[in-house]
Every structure is written in structure tokens, then in C-alpha cells.
Scaffold this motif. Structure first.
Motif, short mmCIF file in Angstrom:
data_model
loop_
_atom_site.label_atom_id
_atom_site.label_comp_id
_atom_site.label_asym_id
_atom_site.label_seq_id
_atom_site.Cartn_x
_atom_site.Cartn_y
_atom_site.Cartn_z
N ASP A 150 10.99 -1.33 3.27
CA ASP A 150 12.36 -1.73 2.97
C ASP A 150 13.18 -1.20 4.15
OD1 ASP A 150 14.76 -2.30 1.52
OD2 ASP A 150 14.90 -0.15 1.11
N ALA A 207 10.79 -5.91 4.63
CA ALA A 207 11.31 -6.76 3.55
C ALA A 207 12.60 -6.13 3.09
CB ALA A 207 10.32 -6.83 2.41
N LYS A 213 11.01 -9.86 -3.15
CA LYS A 213 10.16 -8.83 -2.55
C LYS A 213 8.81 -8.79 -3.22
CE LYS A 213 13.64 -5.63 -0.87
NZ LYS A 213 14.04 -4.25 -0.74
N ASP A 220 14.06 -1.98 -5.16
CA ASP A 220 12.67 -1.88 -4.72
C ASP A 220 11.72 -1.56 -5.86
OD1 ASP A 220 13.36 -2.18 -1.98
OD2 ASP A 220 13.98 -0.09 -1.93
N VAL A 257 8.83 -4.11 -6.81
CA VAL A 257 7.82 -4.30 -5.78
C VAL A 257 6.99 -3.02 -5.61
CG1 VAL A 257 9.28 -3.71 -3.80
CG2 VAL A 257 7.37 -5.24 -3.50
#
Lengths: 797, 69
Positions: free
Chosen positions: A508, A645, A674, A696, A699
Motif C-alpha cells: 500500500d 496497490a 485491492k 487495507d 486485502v
């Protein structure tokens, strides 16, 4: 020139001798106002023993923000307290998790600092788990005062959310320690009598003494078999009921069979006794389980500590006034007031006010988003400039955050499972041993029926899976110790087997590859003013703002520049009068400058007779973490693919990717996006994901291996396998090295355990293994495995 | 040699006491924090010169010297 180090935290002092504390008759140098304030508080409380006996430097203090001193007041609300405070009459007690404990001296310091307060009944600080148990009289002192006092001496205390595994892990650890201790005591005793019995093989021991020793051994071995070995029986029964085999099945048969047979032999005065083997067997196996349990407990304690309970409160607007209430008491259509710098307590709709909101935690977008009447705002985001009145439109499970958590749960269900090598081996091993034992019995039954049982028993005892059972736990325990030293918390089992298999790493951007804080970059001067002055003016203008950009100017504040008549234009910038001259800082439109879309810039201009005169263009960067470049290049050297990402869709991501030489870049991704990306990459090879934000979490839950930043959101840390405490990315490459080494050690251990069994099996099958040989082989093979695992601790960073 | 008929039971009683003490120690949480208890002997029981005016509710700007307020 030598760089002096701070007396409190040992960091280099870069501020000259601005900050000094008088300690024990010497003026000691400090690196920052934070350390100075903390050391002064320690001296004032008369707690100098801390500096005398500490074995580790204190943790670096970030200067206390005055706001932090008031932030504890929410902990005094009764509705908030009912989650973590136990009350009895007027006596309250709470368990706190404390950040910044580095050694036993810290625990002593906190205990004595808190004891000095009036109304405190009891304080117990545990430096291993970094927690404190405090009991106080709520008529004399408030919880917020206690938390405030702890923060004055440089520790951050907060109630924590107990990890669901933790209670169980603690209970199990204690049970295992009891079983292990008992087995240890008994094994020592039984071994002594066993030695006397061994001499009986070579010399003539009177039968009456031999039987006496056997009886005594039996008395000692009984509690071991009936109490200490219980976990193996339960596990074996569970596995058999599900129609499978595992190591505990053959272990239980060996322990039960050997014990019962030895009892018969003792009562009848014939045959062989295996009491010492049975006890030692149990002891070694329990040792392995205890190591595993301890590592699991440590992980659960650390992850509970990371889950600080920050009470989310809201200012409810009622007809005649505004009251602070816990967020969970909000109802639909309530109107709440969100002041600048506060977190939005529930999803809602702006009904009054105009401000911008920082949604980085949810979306990964760095720049605050402009919000005015009828804009939607989401729980967990932070208001920047102006107060907003918000009508609550969703609560609890209907909020955007809850959506993301649901996605996270879904993703974790489809997470690829890791099959541990030792588990696979032990299944085959048990099956093989049981088959061989059966064949041995049948064959010997033909040859000499009297010996058949004893030979079969010796096969079961001699091929003890002790070494096999110790192979993985000892290695993992040592590796976990190294990880702790590196500042990495392992939260799930199997991490060590997964790490070396990773072929692709996805990062990230915000808060992972970058620090997530903005800083001042290149400055283009557009007038005669020198750079220092430009920065000082900009800093003065930004000094009252909570915008992320304002934080970038904090180091340049100069008190000679006085700010008056300040105006915030939401979404545009700030205007103020400094030393009699009007200045503006903000975007191109606001300052009358020319836009350059390639860079993220803000402009400073002087306003003379309503005319903007641009003075400077200041580039704003998100600082790349100092070790990002190193980490990415090291990962590439190891032949891993690297991608970014990010939820951010600005040009900044591309720029960062260029700096770090990462080709594969995906921008503007939603949490689902993601997850989709990683799932797609997983088709070809195992993927590791790094992240920190709420966006996040899904993911991280879905990746083969996930790494969260210690400074990240609780939800992200909850779905991670590894947590990097100090936010040092480069630790990850070290973690891969340690894991590779650990895997090698585990393989060697397993190979040795299998090898030893292959060696002793023929001897046992042919009836050549006397009890003393079985005991000798068992302890030797186990000790070799433990010694081999201990080699891991020599790993140098 | 027959003395062992007396001595071994005595030894067994000792082992039982040791096990009982161990169980008591585990249950009273003495094994929960090993690095703390080992050094507690070094510290003074009472801090030197305790400042009696250290009441939390009093505003403590005097001690916040060096804080950029």
C-alpha cells in the motif's frame, strides 16, 4: 566531533543544549522538550532510582501536545467505563496496556508515580506483558487523572480490547506449566530409582529391593500418566473420532500401554518396567507443547496490547446545549457537532458548516476532501478546519467501516491454508509406527507368544516421537524470540513456513512506503524574499491549522512573525496579517498563481490593494520512508516481484513508483479492488501484502501473508500475520532470512528425528531394546533437537 | 540396606512438599513476570524527597517547563 546522546532516551541530541534537566547534581542533556518534561517529572517525584537501575534507555518522547492532556476525559464517562472498569462500591479497578515500557525499572517507576496519588488503592505493573492493574477510589480520583499522570512520566496507558484468544491462552499456559512441573519433579525421582534398577541388569540386585524400587517408581509415575499426560489423550480421542490419525494417537497408546504393562510387571514381579520412559516421554512432549503455548500466548498478549480502546465520543446537539456522549448511544437522525481535529463518530450527512475531512484511513487519499451541507461523512474520519453539524444516517452494522469489516471476514475465510511440514509428517509417522507395531506383534506371536507383548511395547516406547514433537516448537520459539528482538510480532502460526515461499510483494502507499506525513519539498522563489523568510511566513500562516499540510511547516515556526486577523477559506487556503502585511497561502486560484499540475504545490502570496503577488511556490511531498528504497531493492535482489496497490489516485503514486523503481502500479483502488488484485496474483504464486489503513483490512485478510504497520489502524492489525512495531520496512527482509534459517533448522530436526527412529526401529523389532536403551535414546535425540534449535539464537542482524 | 525403607518415604514427602510449593507459586502468578521480580530488591521502597504538592488536579504548568505551549 562526537554527537552527544540524550540522557533519557539515548537518541543523538541535535538541538544543542536547549533542553537540560538537573539530575543527581549534574545537568543532563536531553534531545527534545518531551524527554526534558518527562525527566523533570521523574526528578520532581523523587524517583531517581529509575535512572540508577534501568537496563534499557527510555523510549523517545514526542513532545506532548496540550490536547493530549485533555483527551483522557472521555474515559470518565460511565457508559464508556462499563466496558473495561470493574466497580465495587466506590472502588474501581482497571487493567491498562502501557506503551513505552522497556525494562523492569519502568514498571517500578510507574508503580511509584501512581502510588503517590491520593485515592490509589493498589498498583501492579507487569513488565513482561506491559500492563498495569490499578485499583482506585473513585470518590477521590478520576481515571483520566491516573492516565494523565502516567503520560507525564512518558508512558501511554490505555484500556485495551482483550484478544479473544488471550484468556484461553493464559489459562492453557498455566495448566501446561503445572503439568510440566509435576512431570519434571516426578521424572527426576523415577530416573533415580531407574538408575538403581539399571545396575540390577549388570549386578545382582535383590528381588525384594528391585520390587521395592519398582513400587516407588510406580507411585511417582502415576500422577504423570493420570494428570500431566491428559492433553495427549484428549487430542488423540478427538482425532480418532474424526477418523484421522496424528502423533498423539501413537503417543497415547505408548504411554497408556507402557504404564499399564509396567504396573502389571510390578504387581506380578515379572517382565520389564518402563516407568522412567513414560515419565520422561511425557516431560519432553509437554516441554514442546509448553514452548508452543508460550509463543501463542505472547502473540495474543501483544495483539491485545495493540488494540487500545479509544472511546469514540460525540457531542450531541440538543435543544438547549451540547453534551458529550459515547458514540454507541447515538440514535438515527441525532444531530452531532464535530469540532476541528475530532473524529466523526457515525456515518452521516452534513447539515451545517463547511470544512474538509481527512479520509486517508478509509480511502488512502492523502488530501482532505471538501465537505459542505448534504455531503456524506463517514465514521472514523477526521474533521480538519471548521466545526460541522452532522445528522446521523447510519449506525453500527450499517456504517461504511462495518462494510469493510464484513469484507475482511469474507476474505479471511478464503485465505489459502498452510499445511505445516511437521503435521504432515506426524500423520504418516503415526500410521507407519502403528502398522509396524501390529506386524511385530503378529510375527512375534508366531515365534514366542510370551515375548510378543513386551517386544511390541518396546517398539512403541523406543520409537518415541519426542524429538519429532520438539522439532518444530523449539525452532519456532527461538525464531519468535529473534522476531521480538527485531520488533516484529507474529500473530498466526505457520508464518515461518510461509515467509520463504513468498514470490510477490504488494505494498500500500500511504503510511506504508511513505510515512503518511507531509513535508516541505522544493521551493521556487518568485520574489526578492529569501527562502528562510518565506518558510517562516508560511509556518506562521499555517500555525493554527489542522490540515496535514500545516504539520509540514511546524519545524519552521519563528516567533518573531506575529499572526493577526486570520481567515480560513475551506478548500482554498488561509489569509492573515503578519507584521502589518497581508499574506495568503493556499491553492493557485486563491493566491493568483499559475497552476502546475505535475507537482503537488501550494503558493504563498502577498496581498497589496486586493492584488495577489505570488512570493513562492512550495512543493509538498509525502515523505518516503527512509528504508523503503533499500527494502524494495533488496526484495528485487532476492528475485521477488514488487507492486504498489494504493487507494490514492493522484500523480504522487506514479512519482513514488519511479523513485523506488517499481513498475507495477495500481492506483485509485477501493478495498474490494485491492482484494481482487491480490486474488488474481495469487493464482500464479504466493503473495505478501503490506498495509496500514482500514481500507487495507480485507486485502490483508485475503493475502497469503500480510504485514501491518505498528502505527496502522486496529482493524488492519487484526487481520495481519505479522506486525512491524517500529515501522521499519527493512525488518521484513530480515524476517525472510530468519524464516529461511528456521525452516532449515526445522528440516534438520525432523530429519534427525526420523533418522533416529529408523536406527532404533530394527533393534526394537528384533527385541534388543531394554528399557535403559529406550530412555537413553529418547533423551539423547531430544537434547540434540533442542541444541540444534538453539543455534538459531546466534542470528546476527 | 534396609534403611532405604525409611529414607525413601521421607524423600517422597519432600518431593510432595516441593510439588505443592510449585503449584502454589504458579497459581499465585509468580511466574507471570520473571524479569520484574528479579530486580525489585534494588529499588528503594519509598522514593526520596516525595513532593507532597503533587496533586493531579492542580494545574502543573510549573513542571511543564520546556513544553511548547
Amino acid at each position: 566531533m562526537t554527537v552527544l546522546s540524550c540522557f533519557h532516551c539515548n537518541e543523538p541530541v541535535l538541538t544543542g543544549n536547549q533542553f537540560v534537566t538537573h539530575i543527581n547534581g549534574n545537568d543532563e542533556l536531553m534531545c527534545c522538550p518531551g524527554c526534558q518534561a518527562v525527566s523533570q517529572a521523574i526528578v520532581d517525584a523523587g524517583l531517581l532510582s529509575y535512572y540508577k537501575f534501568r537496563t534499557e534507555p527510555g523510549s523517545k518522547q514526542t513532545a506532548l501536545v496540550p490536547d493530549a492532556l485533555n483527551a483522557f476525559s472521555a474515559y470518565d464517562l460511565p457508559e464508556v467505563q462499563q466496558d473495561f472498569v470493574h466497580s465495587k462500591d466506590s472502588i474501581d479497578s482497571v487493567s491498562l496496556s502501557i506503551d513505552g515500557i522497556t525494562c523492569a525499572a519502568c514498571a517500578w517507576l510507574i508503580e511509584h508515580k501512581v502510588k503517590q496519588l491520593s485515592g490509589i488503592q493498589q498498583v501492579m505493573v507487569n513488565s513482561t506483558t506491559q500492563r498495569a492493574m490499578i485499583t482506585w477510589d473513585n470518590t477521590q480520583i478520576k481515571l483520566s487523572d491516573i492516565l494523565g499522570q502516567i503520560s507525564r512520566i512518558g508512558y501511554q496507558a490505555a484500556p485495551y480490547q482483550v484478544d479473544e484468544q488471550e484468556q484461553l491462552a493464559k489459562h492453557n499456559s498455566r495448566k501446561f506449566l503445572l503439568r510440566l512441573g509435576l512431570a519434571g519433579f516426578a521424572t527426576m525421582q523415577v530416573m533415580m530409582f531407574a538408575l538403581a534398577l539399571y545396575t540390577g541388569y549388570f549386578t545382582d540386585l535383590d528381588v525384594q529391593y528391585r520390587d521395592y524400587f519398582r513400587w516407588v517408581s510406580m507411585i511417582f509415575a502415576t500422577p504423570v500418566v493420570l494428570y500431566s499426560a491428559q492433553p495427549f489423550y484428549f487430542s488423540a480421542i478427538r482425532t480418532l473420532l474424526s477418523g484421522k490419525l496424528n502423533m498423539d494417537v501413537s503417543v497415547s497408546i505408548a504411554i497408556g500401554g507402557a504404564y499399564v504393562a509396567s504396573c502389571f510387571a510390578t504387581v506380578k514381579g515379572t517382565g520389564e518396567v518402563y516407568f522412567e520412559s513414560v515419565s520422561m516421554f511425557t516431560f519432553f512432549l509437554l516441554l514442546g507443547r509448553y514452548f508452543e503455548q508460550k509463543a501463542r500466548q505472547k502473540a495474543s498478549v501483544s495483539s491485545s496490547n495493540l488494540h487500545k480502546l479509544v472511546p469514540l465520543t460525540a457531542h450531541l446537539v440538543t435543544d438547549n446545549n451540547i453534551e458529550e456522549i459515547p458514540a454507541k448511544k447515538l440514535r438515527l437522525n441525532d444531530i452531532i457537532l464535530v469540532k476541528p481535529g475530532e473524529m466523526v463518530a457515525a456515518d452521516g450527512m452534513v447539515v451545517e458548516g463547511h470544512s474538509s475531512i481527512n479520509e486517508a484511513m478509509l480511502t488512502g487519499e492523502q488530501m482532505p476532501i471538501d465537505k459542505q451541507a448534504n455531503s456524506e461523512v463517514y465514521a472514523g474520519t477526521i474533521n480538519i478546519e471548521q466545526p460541522l453539524k452532522i445528522k446521523v444516517t447510519a449506525l453500527g452494522q450499517d456504517q461504511l467501516v462495518a462494510e469493510i469489516i464484513r469484507l475482511q471476514e469474507l476474505a479471511s475465510n478464503t485465505k489459502p491454508a498452510v499445511a505445516l511440514l511437521a503435521d504432515k509428517l506426524s500423520r504418516y509417522f503415526s500410521g507407519t509406527i502403528l502398522t509396524i507395531a501390529l506386524i511385530t506383534y503378529l510375527v512375534w506371536h508366531q515365534i514366542s507368544p510370551d515375548d510378543a507383548f513386551w517386544v511390541t511395547l518396546s517398539v512403541l516406547v523406543a520409537t518415541c516421537p519426542c524429538a519429532l514433537a520438539l522439532a518444530t516448537p523449539t525452532a519456532v520459539t527461538c525464531a519468535t524470540a529473534i522476531f521480538t528482538r527485531l520488533g516484529i510480532i507474529t500473530r498466526k502460526a505457520g508464518v515461518f513456513e510461509k515467509l520463504p515461499k513468498i514470490k510477490h510483494v504488494v505494498f500500500d502507499k500511504t503510511g506504508t512506503l511513505t510515512c503518511g506525513t507531509l513535508s516541505v519539498g522544493d521551493i521556487t522563489l518568485l520574489s526578492e524574499l529569501p527562502k528562510e523568510q518565506v518558510l517562516a511566513i508560511a509556518a506562521a500562516l499555517e500555525s493554527s491549522s489542522r490540515h496535514p499540510i500545516a504539520a509540514a511547516f511546524a519545524p519552521y515556526v519563528d516567533h518573531q512573525f506575529k499572526v493577526e486577523d486570520i481567515h480560513h477559506e475551506v478548500g482554498f487556503g488561509i489569509q492573515a496579517v503578519i507584521n502589518g502585511c497581508q499574506y495568503r497561502i493556499g491553492n493557485a486560484i486563491f493566491t493568483g498563481a499559475e497552476e502546475n499540475s505535475a507537482k503537488q504545490q501550494i503558493w504563498l502570496s502577498r496581498v497589496i490593494k486586493d492584488q495577489n503577488q505570488p512570493i513562492a511556490a512550495i512543493e509538498i511531498n509525502d515523505n518516503v520512508r527512509c528504508d523503503s528504497l533499500l527494502t524494495v531493492s533488496e526484495l528485487k535482489q532476492r528475485g521477488l516481484k514488487v507492486s504498489i496497490a494504493s487507494g490514492d489516485s493522484s500523480g504522487h503514486v506514479k512519482q513514488l513508483a519511479q523513485t523506488l523503481a517499481i513498475e507495477d502500479v495500481h492506483t485509485g483502488l477501493t478495498p474490494e479492488g485491492k482484494l481482487k488484485l491480490v486474488k488474481q496474483l495469487q493464482q500464479t504464486h504466493p503473495v505478501a501484502m503490506f498495509g496500514d489503513g482500514i481500507n487495507d483490512a480485507p486485502v490483508l485478510a485475503g493475502a497469503d501473508l500480510s504485514v501491518a504497520m505498528g502505527s496502522g489502524s486496529a482493524i488492519a492489525k487484526n487481520s495481519a500475520d505479522l506486525i512491524l512495531l517500529g515501522d521499519h520496512l527493512s525488518r521484513f527482509t530480515q524476517a525472510v532470512s530468519v524464516a529461511t534459517l528456521t525452516n532449515n533448522i526445522i528440516r534438520q530436526n525432523l530429519l534427525w528425528a526420523i533418522g533416529y527412529n529408523a536406527l532404533i526401529l530394527p533393534l526394537a523389532v528384533t527385541g534388543h531394546v531394554a528399557p535403559y536403551i529406550a530412555a537413553l535414546g529418547m533423551s539423547a535425540s531430544s537434547l540434540i533437537v533442542v541444541a540444534n534449535s538453539l543455534r538459531l539464537l546466534r542470528f546476527k542482524q | 540396606m534396609s534403611i532405604i525403607y525409611v529414607l525413601i518415604p521421607i524423600a517422597m514427602i519432600f518431593v510432595m512438599i516441593a510439588v505443592a510449593v510449585f503449584f502454589w507459586a504458579v497459581k499465585s502468578e509468580q511466574f507471570d513476570d520473571l524479569d520484574r521480580q528479579s530486580v525489585s530488591i534494588l529499588f528503594d521502597e519509598e522514593p526520596k524527597k516525595p513532593t507532597s504538592s503533587d496533586h493531579p488536579s492542580a494545574s502543573s504548568t510549573a513542571q511543564d517547563k520546556g513544553l511548547p505551549l
